[in-house]
Structure formats: structure tokens, C-alpha cells
Design a protein around this motif. Structure first.
Motif, mmCIF file in Angstrom:
data_model
loop_
_atom_site.group_PDB
_atom_site.id
_atom_site.type_symbol
_atom_site.label_atom_id
_atom_site.label_comp_id
_atom_site.label_asym_id
_atom_site.label_seq_id
_atom_site.Cartn_x
_atom_site.Cartn_y
_atom_site.Cartn_z
ATOM 1 N N THR A 90 0.813 -1.199 0.000
ATOM 2 C CA THR A 90 0.000 0.000 0.000
ATOM 3 C C THR A 90 0.859 1.266 0.000
ATOM 4 O O THR A 90 0.507 2.257 -0.633
ATOM 5 C CB THR A 90 -0.916 -0.007 1.233
ATOM 6 O OG1 THR A 90 -1.733 -1.189 1.188
ATOM 7 C CG2 THR A 90 -1.805 1.216 1.266
ATOM 8 N N LEU A 122 -6.638 -0.875 -2.350
ATOM 9 C CA LEU A 122 -7.576 -1.707 -3.111
ATOM 10 C C LEU A 122 -6.891 -2.720 -4.017
ATOM 11 O O LEU A 122 -7.557 -3.602 -4.574
ATOM 12 C CB LEU A 122 -8.498 -0.809 -3.951
ATOM 13 C CG LEU A 122 -9.422 0.144 -3.193
ATOM 14 C CD1 LEU A 122 -10.372 0.836 -4.153
ATOM 15 C CD2 LEU A 122 -10.209 -0.596 -2.112
ATOM 16 N N PRO A 170 -5.058 -5.434 -3.522
ATOM 17 C CA PRO A 170 -5.300 -6.866 -3.247
ATOM 18 C C PRO A 170 -6.675 -7.335 -3.707
ATOM 19 O O PRO A 170 -6.825 -8.474 -4.171
ATOM 20 C CB PRO A 170 -5.154 -6.958 -1.719
ATOM 21 C CG PRO A 170 -4.275 -5.802 -1.361
ATOM 22 C CD PRO A 170 -4.649 -4.709 -2.293
ATOM 23 N N TYR A 171 -7.690 -6.463 -3.595
ATOM 24 C CA TYR A 171 -9.020 -6.843 -4.053
ATOM 25 C C TYR A 171 -9.038 -7.022 -5.566
ATOM 26 O O TYR A 171 -9.626 -7.974 -6.093
ATOM 27 C CB TYR A 171 -10.047 -5.786 -3.634
ATOM 28 C CG TYR A 171 -10.301 -5.753 -2.159
ATOM 29 C CD1 TYR A 171 -11.273 -6.581 -1.576
ATOM 30 C CD2 TYR A 171 -9.583 -4.907 -1.319
ATOM 31 C CE1 TYR A 171 -11.512 -6.562 -0.213
ATOM 32 C CE2 TYR A 171 -9.806 -4.875 0.046
ATOM 33 C CZ TYR A 171 -10.771 -5.702 0.600
ATOM 34 O OH TYR A 171 -10.992 -5.690 1.958
ATOM 35 N N ASN A 223 -7.227 -10.257 -6.471
ATOM 36 C CA ASN A 223 -8.066 -11.449 -6.270
ATOM 37 C C ASN A 223 -9.113 -11.592 -7.374
ATOM 38 O O ASN A 223 -9.515 -12.707 -7.730
ATOM 39 C CB ASN A 223 -8.763 -11.363 -4.910
ATOM 40 C CG ASN A 223 -7.800 -11.600 -3.770
ATOM 41 O OD1 ASN A 223 -6.687 -12.094 -3.963
ATOM 42 N ND2 ASN A 223 -8.205 -11.227 -2.559
ATOM 43 N N GLU A 257 -2.567 -9.228 1.957
ATOM 44 C CA GLU A 257 -3.942 -9.701 2.106
ATOM 45 C C GLU A 257 -4.890 -8.502 2.095
ATOM 46 O O GLU A 257 -4.555 -7.424 2.580
ATOM 47 C CB GLU A 257 -4.098 -10.470 3.419
ATOM 48 C CG GLU A 257 -3.415 -11.824 3.421
ATOM 49 C CD GLU A 257 -4.011 -12.770 2.395
ATOM 50 O OE1 GLU A 257 -5.250 -12.805 2.263
ATOM 51 O OE2 GLU A 257 -3.230 -13.454 1.700
ATOM 52 N N PRO A 258 -6.085 -8.664 1.508
ATOM 53 C CA PRO A 258 -7.051 -7.561 1.506
ATOM 54 C C PRO A 258 -7.376 -7.101 2.926
ATOM 55 O O PRO A 258 -7.469 -7.910 3.848
ATOM 56 C CB PRO A 258 -8.284 -8.183 0.836
ATOM 57 C CG PRO A 258 -7.744 -9.309 0.021
ATOM 58 C CD PRO A 258 -6.578 -9.852 0.793
ATOM 59 N N ASN A 259 -7.518 -5.801 3.071
ATOM 60 C CA ASN A 259 -7.858 -5.198 4.361
ATOM 61 C C ASN A 259 -9.147 -4.415 4.180
ATOM 62 O O ASN A 259 -9.213 -3.481 3.385
ATOM 63 C CB ASN A 259 -6.729 -4.275 4.816
ATOM 64 C CG ASN A 259 -6.926 -3.753 6.224
ATOM 65 O OD1 ASN A 259 -8.050 -3.595 6.674
ATOM 66 N ND2 ASN A 259 -5.836 -3.487 6.919
ATOM 67 N N TYR A 277 -9.753 -0.370 3.815
ATOM 68 C CA TYR A 277 -9.525 0.479 2.650
ATOM 69 C C TYR A 277 -10.782 0.695 1.807
ATOM 70 O O TYR A 277 -11.063 1.837 1.401
ATOM 71 C CB TYR A 277 -8.373 -0.080 1.820
ATOM 72 C CG TYR A 277 -7.049 0.059 2.534
ATOM 73 C CD1 TYR A 277 -6.425 1.297 2.635
ATOM 74 C CD2 TYR A 277 -6.439 -1.032 3.134
ATOM 75 C CE1 TYR A 277 -5.220 1.443 3.299
ATOM 76 C CE2 TYR A 277 -5.231 -0.903 3.801
ATOM 77 C CZ TYR A 277 -4.625 0.338 3.887
ATOM 78 O OH TYR A 277 -3.431 0.482 4.552
#
Length: 827
Positions: free
Chosen positions: A152, A584, A586-587, A590, A604-606, A609
Motif C-alpha cells: 500500500t 484496493l 489486493p481486491y 483477487n 492480504e485484503p484489508n 480500505y
């Protein structure tokens, strides 16, 4: 109103102020904080360079420190410091009460502050961007860099740069409008003070150069966050980035140095006691440099695959741009020869800047030669030359702090401490940077070097700490001045020539009691009740300057607003929105990986955000709406010099300047498409749209919407509320139709498995048309706002100009589509 304006001791004052002098102080203070942060990063990596191979920092930390130092200094320190002086001084020098758009001026500052906070925050969310301040492709995208670059923090840095460029754009539009429309009566362009001249040319260069950088960084942000492929392929991506970046990057050298030149001209005149020798030729030289600055960018690309004939041409333009600088240097030298020098602290710093710049310019000639550039490129010769040029400008800006300190604070500083600061600074500067010429074989941005060069690096490290220590002296001297310094007279310099010295120190809130005028050939204040002019006269750029009691500082009864909370609110909303966007990736990864995209490891997505993104969008919508609804009365000058824009209104001129910048943004994005397509092979390019008819339909839709906008203006001019509502509603419906067709077009491609990350052609199509779509959405937001205003308060019936201004923007968006349609659908 001024009576209700919070005092300077109130925190509220600094959150709501739109006054140009307050905004200037905010810029100056923030830039100095950034300077300290960037300096501390420099000391960290200079410690690493004490010995070959280092050991103080890890490889990653070293790269982050070097990159962070470079980006903070180049973007967030040196130009904003100059902008602080310009905000404070330029309206005073031209006889204006404020900038043309005070709220936009405040918004420009808040975008700057929050972008700086984002950059500093990037060190604490994963790791900051570490690919060098030039952000060369393909190392600027996660695919070709270590995993840390996919975090990030790297995205935060890139988005912060976008926010910073938005700040620059608002500022340039504001200054261009102000200087061209708000000069005091009788103050022609030729007679403007030289600092104002230097700043005018600076913002003209900024308008076009930063727009190109904005396009490049937006494309980079889509690569990093949306996983497009502008700079992740071997199909000309690296060369594309170099063209886009250096088309900005070389004008940036002059964007940085011109304000410093302006300060040098002012201080040399003041402390040599005479006008600058060859003044008009100096102005012509600056204009030539400003134009030529956009014709030399490829000398940064001599090591690329560009053919030798082009390289030779750009070597000639590089040598040519040095000639006007020779004239300016000789003008400063002859001014000293023919004057009587007073070696004050401001003059010493500006004389030092001249000496350093001469050395930087001479060493730059080596890099301008193709053959020598092959040897010196990427070495510490470049690092030393770069700092002798750029930080020479910074040296003059430090002189500007001392020069205008009495005017800004109303306090004098300790001259002895100022001279000690200069002596330590000058010694530290040369001890730091000159050994780099001797250690030129060291690769830049690398902490491994030959053992035989260790002495030079150790000298440079010692110099860094001496240079840094000199600013402790400056901060002590300025702090002592604020607390216990003697009161400054209105004009502490015997031979100062510009209008800011004709009013009290510090200046009153609204600058002038009467109207400044140069109609008689000297500065006078007219139309002022109970004002007297029983003082003497001082020399100015146009003649003499009348001084005396009552000449300035008394409120003339005009209602002028100086406070609005909404610029701060919009800046905060943009900060939250960009912080959310940064996480965004990681999203998107995926989503993209199961659909065939090649993705490097990412965090890993958080869930924080996406939430921040939505909150930021909601805040942005609300604050922009309130900004538009707010009743704000900005100062205007019914009597002013306005050549060459006599017949153009203030807001209309501002819109034209903004659109000129947007032309460069779209020009760079469309140019990127053409460059990549030609590089790949024109006939080899995949045509992405599913068919030509949706593009043709949307062309008819947008052209029709331009007609309805014209109809809306006619209805507004006739005072026909129902007709205005109907025409503007039709425009909005047509805009929504355009977006609906685009949504169908995108969804049909998605259904076939063709996404923005599916290949270079797909990335270019989705990003270019998507950027245009964002412009349409913003236009729809404005149209919706205007419809509400018309329905609720009968807006625009007595003054139809806002409808015309909206129409200019909407026509521009339509014209862009006229270019995009054949490029993407027919060719």
C-alpha cells in the motif's frame, strides 16, 4: 467580513482562512517542515555511504530513504516554498487585494498539505515507494520490483503525487488569472516587478508541464491499483515513461529556478542600490528559456534507442537554452559592478546562489554533450550537478526568507546570526556536493562504491551534517526574532523597489486602504477617504513610490470574505478517498488472477480500505456541494490592467486556463496510445470496442448535448426559468445516456472475458475512455447542482455566466470524444 475574521492567534483562523498572506505563511511553514523531514532522510543515507557497502540501513531502507528524500525535496519542498513567497508577495507587488479565487487558493494549500501527509504516512503502511524520484519504468510497477513495491505504501506515494499536482493546477490557474487581470492601473507587463515576472513564467510552465506529469502518474496509478499494463510490458513502456516524465522533468528545472532568479533580481537591485542592468533583455531571456524548456527533454534520454540525429538535435537545443542564462548571469554581475553593495544576509545568500549556479551550469554542459553523457549518466557527476543547480535555487529561496521576514512578521532578525548561518551553510554545501564530482564514478542510488572513493564520500557525509546544522542556526535566529526581535519598519531596506514595502509590516488584512495606481508613473493610493501622503518617495520598478501616513491599511468599507471551511473539508475528503484507494490492489488482484492476469504477491485484503474509499467519496460529494452553495464574496478590481485579456471575465479566463491544462492531460494520454500503437505496429493493434455503432451513437448523443447546453445559455440570458430547466435537464439526460451506452459496452466486453488487465490494447482502451467518462461524470455532478440551484433559488437568470462557464467545460468534453471515437472505433 474582516470584523468577524478570527485573529492570527486562533487555530480556527488557519483552518478557514482564504487570505493570500495567510495561505502564503501556511505554505512557507509547511515547506520548511518538509525540508527538515527530507534532510533527515538524507542524513540517514549519507551515514550509509560512510563506507563502501554500508551497513547502517538495509537495501530496502536505503532505497526508500533516497527515493523519499528526492521526491520530498523536488516536489514538496522547493516549489511550495517559492509558492509561499508568491502567495504572500505577488498580489502586493501588482497592487491586488487578493488572488482572483481565494477559496481555490486555500484549496490548493490543503491539497498540498494532505498530499504531504500521505507521503509521510506511506513510510508506515508497508513501505514507501522505493524506485527513485524519477519513477522509471518498468521498475515503477509491482511486476518488475520486489514484493515491497506492491504494498500500500507505494500506492500511497503515487496517489499523493496526483493530489499534489491537483494542488499545483489550482494554483497555476489562480495566479495566471490574477496576474493577467488584477494589475494596478498603469502597471503594464513590462513594468511588473521581476519576482512577479519570474513567477508568471513559472506558472505558465507549470500549467503545461505538470499536466503532462499528471497524465503519466494517473497511468502509473492505474497500473499499480487497477493492474493495467501501460508500464508492465516490453512494448515501448520504458521509453513512453521517459518521454512523459522528462517532458515535465526538464521544465521542472526552470520551474524550480525561476522564482529563485526573481528573488536574486530583487535582492541584487535592493542591495546594490540600482536597477538591474539590461532589465528588458533579462525578461526576454526568461521568456525564451520558458519556451525552450519544452524543447530539450530528450537530453535526459541520450542512452535510449533514439537515433543519433534526434540526439544531436536535442544536444543543440540544450546548448541553445544555456545562452539566455548567460545574459542573466552577466546582468547580475554588472549590476554588482555598477552598484554599491551592502553585504546583508539576503544578499549573501543570493550571491552564493549565483556562484553555485554558475558551477552547476558549467558542469551541466558536460551532460549536454552526447558523447560525455554516455560516460557521466547515472553517476555522482549527475548528482552533484543536479544539486548545484536545484539547491542553488534553494539557496536563493533561503535568502528570500531573510529578505521578506521583516515584512511578513513585522520583526527584524539578528544580522550577525544570519551571516553566521550563511557562512556555515556555504561551507557545508560545498563540502557535501563538490566531492561528488571527484567521486563521479560512484553509481547513483547505490551504496556500494570503490574503496579509493571513500575519502570523498566521508567528506560529503561530514558536509551533510554541517549543512544540516546550519539550519539550526537559521531556526534559532528566526525564533529569536519572533520572540524578542525589534519591530521592523515598513521598509527596512533603503533601496527596495516594489510595492510591498509601501505598506505596514506586517501588511493589513486587505492590503490597501485606497486603490493602488501607477497611472502617474509612480505608486499612489487613490480613492481613499481620510488618507494623506505627507511622506517621501521611494524608487519602484515604474518610477517612484509614495509613502506616508494613511496610505494603506484602512478598510474602505467593501464587504470582502476571507473565511471558508470548505477548502479544508474538500482536502480532508480527498485525503481519505486516496488513502482508501491505495489499499484496493489486493481486491483487484483477487478479481484479476482467476481471469488470467499475472499477479505478483500482494498483501492480504484489508476491509478498512474499501470503507475509507466510500467514506472519502461521500465526504467529497458533500463538501463539494457545500463549497458550491456557499456565498463567498471575493475581492475584485473594477479598474485594473488586463492586457492581453481585456474582454475576458475573471471566471471565464480561469476556466480557459484550466481547460488548457486539461488539453495537455488528454494530449499526453492520447499520445501514449499513439506511441504504443506505433511501437507495436499500427496494423497489429487489437481493436477493443465490440462494434463501431456504440461509439457513433455516443458521438451523436454528445454533440446533441452540446446543442442543449447552448440552448440553456439562451434561456438563461432571456430569463426563462422553465426553458433553462428543460435545456439543462436534457443535457443531463443525454450525458446519462452516454454513460449508459458506455456501461453496456464495457459489460459486453467483460462478458467475453476482456478486462482492462487482459492486455496492453485493453488497458489503453479502458483507461483512455474511462478518463473521458470521469470528466462526463463530473460534468453531470455540476449540471445536477445547477438544476437544484435553478429550481430552488432561481439561480443564473439574472447572471447567466455560470451556464456559459459550464458550457465551455461540456463542449471541451465533447470535443475530446470527437477525437477518441475515430481513434478507438474506426482505425
Amino acid at each position: 467580513m474582516a470584523d468577524d475574521f478570527p485573529p492570527m492567534t486562533s487555530a480556527k483562523r488557519w483552518l478557514v482562512t482564504t487570505n493570500h498572506k495567510d495561505v502564503g505563511i501556511l505554505y512557507l511553514v509547511t515547506a520548511l517542515f518538509i525540508f527538515v523531514a527530507a534532510g533527515l532522510l538524507a542524513m540517514l543515507f549519507r551515514l550509509q555511504l560512510w563506507s563502501p557497502g554500508g551497513g547502517f540501513l538495509s537495501d530496502s531502507a536505503f532505497n526508500q530513504a533516497v527515493t523519499g528524500h528526492g521526491m520530498l525535496m523536488v516536489f514538496w519542498f522547493i516549489s511550495p516554498l517559492a509558492s509561499g513567497f508568491a502567495n504572500y508577495v505577488v498580489p502586493l507587488q501588482i497592487g491586488a487585494k487578493d488572488l482572483a479565487f481565494p477559496r481555490l487558493n486555500a484549496l490548493s494549500y490543503w491539497f498540498y498539505l494532505f498530499s504531504a501527509i500521505l507521503v509521510i504516512l506511506s513510510f508506515f503502511v508497508g513501505s514507501t515507494y522505493a524506485g527513485g524520484w524519477t519513477m522509471y519504468a518498468p521498475l515503477n510497477v509491482p511486476t518488475y520490483t520486489p514484493a515491497m513495491q506492491a504494498t500500500t505504501g507505494g500506492n500511497v506515494t503515487i496517489l499523493a503525487l496526483i493530489m499534489f499536482i491537483l494542488s499545483i493546477t489550482l494554483g497555476t490557474v489562480n495566479f495566471l488569472t490574477t496576474i493577467h487581470r488584477s494589475r494596478a492601473e498603469g502597471l503594464g507587463l513590462w513594468n511588473m516587478p521581476l519576482f512577479t515576472w519570474s513567477w508568471l513564467l513559472t506558472v505558465w510552465m507549470m500549467l503545461f508541464a505538470f499536466a503532462t506529469l499528471l497524465a503519466a502518474v494517473v497511468l502509473l496509478a492505474t497500473d499499480r491499483i487497477l493492474l493495467t499494463q501501460y508500464f508492465a510490458t516490453d512494448q515501448g513502456s520504458s521509453l513512453l515513461w521517459a518521454h512523459l516524465f522528462w517532458f515535465f522533468g526538464h521544465p521542472e528545472v526552470y520551474i524550480v529556478f525561476f522564482p529563485a532568479l526573481g528573488i536574486m533580481f530583487e535582492t541584487f537591485q535592493t542591495f546594490c542600490g540600482r536597477r538591474l542592468v539590461g532589465r528588458k533583455w533579462v525578461i526576454i531571456s526568461m521568456v525564451l528559456v520558458a519556451v525552450q524548456s519544452f524543447l530539450v527533454w530528450m537530453h535526459h534520454m541520450f542512452l535510449t534507442s533514439i537515433n543519433l540525429e534526434i540526439k544531436t538535435l536535442f544536444m543543440a537545443t540544450t546548448i541553445g537554452i544555456s545562452l539566455p542564462f548567460d545574459l542573466m548571469v552577466f546582468a547580475l554581475i554588472y549590476t554588482m559592478v555598477k552598484g554599491r553593495i551592502r553585504f546583508t544576509t539576503p544578499f549573501l545568500f543570493n550571491l552564493g546562489a549565483l556562484v553555485l549556479f554558475i558551477l552547476g551550469g558549467i558542469t551541466g554542459v558536460f551532460l549536454g554533450a552526447v558523447v560525455l553523457d554516455y560516460e557521466f549518466r547515472g553517476t555522482y557527476w549527475v548528482v552533484a550537478h543536479f544539486h548545484y543547480v536545484m539547491f542553488a535555487g534553494g539557496t536563493a529561496l533561503i535568502g528570500g526568507i531573510y529578505y521578506w521576514w521583516p515584512k511578513i512578521t513585522g520583526k527584524m532578525y539578528d544580522e550577525a546570526l544570519g551571516k553566521i548561518h550563511f557562512a556555515v551553510f556555504f561551507a557545508g554545501f560545498n563540502l557535501l556536493y563538490f566531492p561528488m564530482f571527484l567521486a563521479w564514478e560512484t553509481p547513483r542510488r547505490v551504496f556500494h562504491y570503490q574503496e579509493g572513493l571513500q575519502l570523498y564520500h566521508q567528506m560529503a557525509t561530514v558536509g551533510a551534517f554541517v549543512l544540516g546544522g546550519s539550519f539550526l542556526i537559521m531556526f534559532y535566529a528566526l525564533g529569536k526574532s519572533l520572540v524578542a526581535g525589534p519591530d521592523a519598519p515598513d521598509n527596512p531596506w533603503e533601496f527596495s523597489r516594489t510595492a510591498e514595502w509601501a505598506i505596514p509590516s506586517p501588511p493589513p488584512l486587505e492590503n490597501w486602504a485606497g486603490r493602488p495606481s501607477y497611472a502617474s508613473g509612480r505608486l499612489e493610493f487613490v480613492d481613499q477617504p481620510s488618507a494623506t501622503t505627507d511622506g517621501g518617495a521611494l524608487p519602484t520598478e515604474t518610477g517612484t513610490m509614495e509613502t506616508g501616513t494613511g496610505t494603506a491599511g484602512e478598510h474602505d468599507g467593501e464587504h470582502v470574505d476571507h473565511a471558508s471551511i470548505w477548502p479544508f473539508g474538500i482536502g480532508l475528503a480527498m485525503f481519505v478517498f486516496f488513502l482508501g484507494l491505495s489499499g484496493l490492489t489486493p481486491y483487484l488482484a483477487n478479481f484479476a488472477e482467476p481471469r488470467g492476469a499475472t499477479i505478483v504477491d500482494s498483501p492480504e485484503p484489508n476491509a478498512v480500505y474499501p470503507i475509507l474509499t466510500l467514506i472519502g467519496l461521500a465526504m467529497l460529494f458533500y463538501t463539494l456541494w457545500q463549497f458550491g452553495m456557499e456565498q463567498f464574496n471575493a475581492p475584485d478590481q473594477p479598474i485594473a490592467e488586463r492586457w492581453p485579456f481585456d474582454g475576458v471575465g475573471k471566471t471565464k479566463l480561469g476556466v480557459w486556463f484550466f481547460l488548457a491544462s486539461d488539453v495537455m492531460v488528454f494530449g499526453a494520454i492520447i499520445g501514449a496510445f499513439l506511441f504504443l500503437r506505433i511501437h507495436l505496429g499500427w496494423s497489429e493493434w487489437t481493436t477493443v470496442p465490440p462494434a463501431a455503432w456504440p461509439g457513433l451513437l455516443n458521438t451523436y448523443v454528445l454533440l446533441t448535448s452540446s446543442f442543449t447546453v447552448i440552448l440553456a445559455l439562451v434561456m438563461a440570458e432571456r430569463g426563462n426559468k422553465k426553458g433553462l430547466l428543460a435545456a439543462l435537464s436534457a443535457t443531463m439526460l443525454l450525458g446519462l445516456t452516454f454513460m449508459g451506452v458506455k456501461a453496456w459496452e464495457y459489460s459486453s466486453k467483460f462478458a467475453e472475458g476482456d478486462y482492462w488487465f487482459s492486455g496492453l490494447e485493453y488497458s489503453v482502451y479502458y483507461v483512455t475512455t474511462g478518463m473521458h467518462g470521469l470528466h462526463v461524470l463530473f460534468g453531470l455532478f455540476v449540471a445536477g447542482f445547477m438544476l437544484v440551484r435553478i429550481a430552488t433559488v432561481d439561480a443564473y437568470l439574472e447572471d447567466p455566466r455560470p451556464v456559459e462557464f459550464f458550457g465551455l467545460y461540456w463542449h471541451f468534453v465533447d470535443i475530446v470524444w470527437v477525437f477518441l471515437f475515430p481513434l478507438f472505433y474506426l482505425m
